[in-house]
Design a protein around this motif. Sequence first.
Motif, PDB file in Angstrom:
ATOM      1  N   UNK A 278       1.234  -1.215  -0.125  1.00 32.52           N
ATOM      2  CA  UNK A 278       0.190   0.400  -0.198  1.00 32.52           C
ATOM      3  C   UNK A 278       1.006   1.157   0.196  1.00 32.52           C
ATOM      4  N   UNK A 279       2.136   0.887   0.884  1.00 34.58           N
ATOM      5  CA  UNK A 279       2.811   1.951   0.563  1.00 34.58           C
ATOM      6  C   UNK A 279       3.509   2.575  -0.297  1.00 34.58           C
ATOM      7  N   UNK A 280       3.666   3.782  -0.697  1.00 36.28           N
ATOM      8  CA  UNK A 280       4.475   3.636  -2.191  1.00 36.28           C
ATOM      9  C   UNK A 280       6.093   5.241  -2.078  1.00 36.28           C
ATOM     10  N   UNK A 281       6.844   4.322  -2.385  1.00 36.46           N
ATOM     11  CA  UNK A 281       7.730   5.324  -2.582  1.00 36.46           C
ATOM     12  C   UNK A 281       8.692   6.713  -3.706  1.00 36.46           C
ATOM     13  N   UNK A 282       8.323   5.918  -4.625  1.00 39.95           N
ATOM     14  CA  UNK A 282       7.906   6.644  -5.953  1.00 39.95           C
ATOM     15  C   UNK A 282       6.988   8.139  -5.606  1.00 39.95           C
ATOM     16  N   UNK A 283       5.817   8.185  -4.949  1.00 40.26           N
ATOM     17  CA  UNK A 283       4.176   8.679  -5.174  1.00 40.26           C
ATOM     18  C   UNK A 283       4.250   9.034  -3.986  1.00 40.26           C
ATOM     19  N   UNK A 284       4.777   8.632  -3.188  1.00 34.71           N
ATOM     20  CA  UNK A 284       4.675   9.162  -0.535  1.00 34.71           C
ATOM     21  C   UNK A 284       3.041   9.569  -0.698  1.00 34.71           C
ATOM     22  N   UNK A 285       2.567   8.555   0.158  1.00 31.33           N
ATOM     23  CA  UNK A 285       1.165   9.461   0.412  1.00 31.33           C
ATOM     24  C   UNK A 285       1.436   9.870   2.059  1.00 31.33           C
ATOM     25  N   UNK A 286       0.832  11.482   2.035  1.00 37.02           N
ATOM     26  CA  UNK A 286       1.155  11.936   3.635  1.00 37.02           C
ATOM     27  C   UNK A 286       0.394  11.608   4.595  1.00 37.02           C
TER      28      UNK A 286
END
Length: 337
Positions: A190-198
């Motif tokens: 669920x977590x993204x490194x390239x498009x980090x969620x706030x």
Amino acid sequence: MDRYEQIAGELRERIEHGELRPGDRVPSTREITRRWNVAMATATKVLAELRGRGLVRAVPGVGTVVAGSPGPSPAPTAERPPGRQLPRRPAPEGVLTAERIVAAAVAVADGEGLEALSMRRVAAELDVATMSLYRHVPDKDGLVHLMMDRVFAGVSFSAADAALGWRARLELAAHLLWRTFRAHPWLASALSVTRPQPVANALPFGEWVLSALIAEGLDVPSVFTAYLTLFNYVRGTALNLEMEAAAEAATGQDAEAWMDQQEGMFMELVAAYPTFVRLTREGYDFDLDQLFEFGLQRLLDGLAVLIGRVAPDGRTADDRTADGRTADGQDSRSPRS
């Protein structure tokens, strides 16, 4: 008879014989997987079979219980036509909250993976109409965001931990993150490194790692790159947790049983490669926790080299050498004794 039918039959007999009385909790999907050593998909079918027979029902905040008491068991519902919602009695005012919705969603994802999560499924767990969820959460993506925030709220550091050196602080952070992924296998994907969620509750974790590295005199780009490398190492290793859970649910075999089944074919494949043959014959006890720990320590070893090259003034050994000073602080332009 399929395995899920056998297990459902056992539970049905316990209900019919009075061992499980109306209102008693029945084993959850996670308990069924442990007790009967079956995949999560099989456990889900067990409860679906019992629900279909009207023997159990979902009680918000409690779980799945034997139907009957307290209160009458809900009548069986007819097959729903596509695109339509059968009317459902709304929950009393104030009962349904965002917190309860998120908690139920986390439980579904923990037990069956993120693919099993849907607004309809969460509504079923809470025994409310699907549309009622939208008064508290915007949509599924918004729900997943709230789920991540809730999970990271449990990742915390004590004041005493702040006195640790940089390596101990990063090691503690990595272990906390790994345990979090262990408890919630869906979180890594669920977590993204390239498009980090706030994710607000994830910020203390990032601040902890960044501040430990910045205190060692590294420049800001190096600090942030080191932080991302550590985070992505833990996350990347944790992706295997959800993948393995999905594979086990699909095949009904754990990793060890699957490897045993593949051994003959693998030995034929590697027959011309002596190192692989030796490894296979001697055996290798694959353990994801040990794999994680080995990689973590090697990553920290590398950071130790980088940090060791930084002088108290923040300049690297390369900077000092370019200025005519060697890595040990001597003037490279002067003859050595």
